[in-house]
Motif scaffolding. Structure first.
Motif, PDB file in Angstrom:
ATOM      1  N   SER A   1      -1.250 -10.018  -0.568  1.00 55.63           N
ATOM      2  CA  SER A   1      -0.874  -8.678  -0.127  1.00 55.63           C
ATOM      3  C   SER A   1      -0.836  -7.674  -1.268  1.00 55.63           C
ATOM      4  O   SER A   1      -0.143  -6.677  -1.183  1.00 55.63           O
ATOM      5  CB  SER A   1       0.483  -8.740   0.568  1.00 55.63           C
ATOM      6  OG  SER A   1       1.449  -9.245  -0.335  1.00 55.63           O
TER       7      SER A   1
ATOM      8  N   GLY B   1       0.014  -4.679   0.460  1.00 55.66           N
ATOM      9  CA  GLY B   1      -0.170  -4.904   1.887  1.00 55.66           C
ATOM     10  C   GLY B   1      -1.474  -5.607   2.185  1.00 55.66           C
ATOM     11  O   GLY B   1      -2.520  -5.240   1.657  1.00 55.66           O
ATOM     12  N   ALA B   2      -1.403  -6.636   3.009  1.00 56.52           N
ATOM     13  CA  ALA B   2      -2.606  -7.367   3.423  1.00 56.52           C
ATOM     14  C   ALA B   2      -3.425  -6.485   4.358  1.00 56.52           C
ATOM     15  O   ALA B   2      -2.900  -5.580   5.005  1.00 56.52           O
ATOM     16  CB  ALA B   2      -2.219  -8.670   4.122  1.00 56.52           C
TER      17      ALA B   2
END
Length: 189
Positions: free
Chosen positions: A76, A105-106
């Motif tokens: 992420s 963030g993925a």
């Protein structure tokens, strides 16, 4: 690739089997085909970049990154780097990295993000340069194709230097001064 399943029972011969000790191993008759899970594929595009810039001033570049792969990114976070180069083809060894920003963030397949990254250009950096943004610059995300992680501006940026030229235009000082005494001096630049 193709893999065969191999099974071995009683590998330490803990069970007495008498004459049947020789049948503890077997191999599957047919291979099992194991395929690589399709990985993510980050693609970087520069959305907005300056055509002109002044040395010692901040210039910003807006870019976008999309996961064009078949799976979510397994981690992420990764770094996106801003580079300038005198060459129109990106080569990290011949480019100057001016800024780095971490993306958190993925990304699901088809998802993306936009970001603006800026940097102060040094006073001595001038001439025609090419702007590149390298997403996942430190190879933190497993991908089969990293070539599309570099986005290039469609136009080069012309950087000029206009350093300050300070020159006094007027000054006033008394005609006579006493040693050890204060005196009033004024000037304009």
């Amino acid at each position: 690739g193709n893999y065969y399943v191999y099974v071995q029972c009683d590998i330490f011969n803990d069970v007495f089997e008498g004459a049947f000790e020789d049948n503890n191993n077997t191999v599957a008759a047919f291979p099992m085909v194991v395929g690589l899970t399709p990985p993510p594929d980050l693609t970087t595009t520069i959305l907005q970049a300056p055509a002109n810039a002044l040395s010692s001033h901040v210039r910003a570049v807006m870019y976008g990154v999309v996961n064009n792969g078949a799976t979510v990114t397994p981690n992420s976070g990764w770094s996106d780097n801003l580079y300038l180069s005198t060459n129109s083809v990106f080569d990290p060894a011949k480019s100057v990295q001016f800024a780095s920003v971490v993306h958190y963030g993925a990304l699901l397949p088809g998802a993306g993000y936009t970001n603006t990254i800026g940097a102060v250009l040094p006073d001595t950096y001038t001439g025609t340069n090419y702007i590149f943004v390298f997403s996942d610059a430190f190879n933190q995300v497993f991908e089969l194709d990293k070539t599309n992680n570099v986005g290039a501006a469609t136009n080069p940026v012309v950087i000029v230097s206009r350093p300050a030229d300070l020159a006094p235009i007027a000054s006033q000082a008394p005609a006579v001064a006493n040693a050890g005494s204060a005196m009033l001096v004024s000037w304009s630049v």
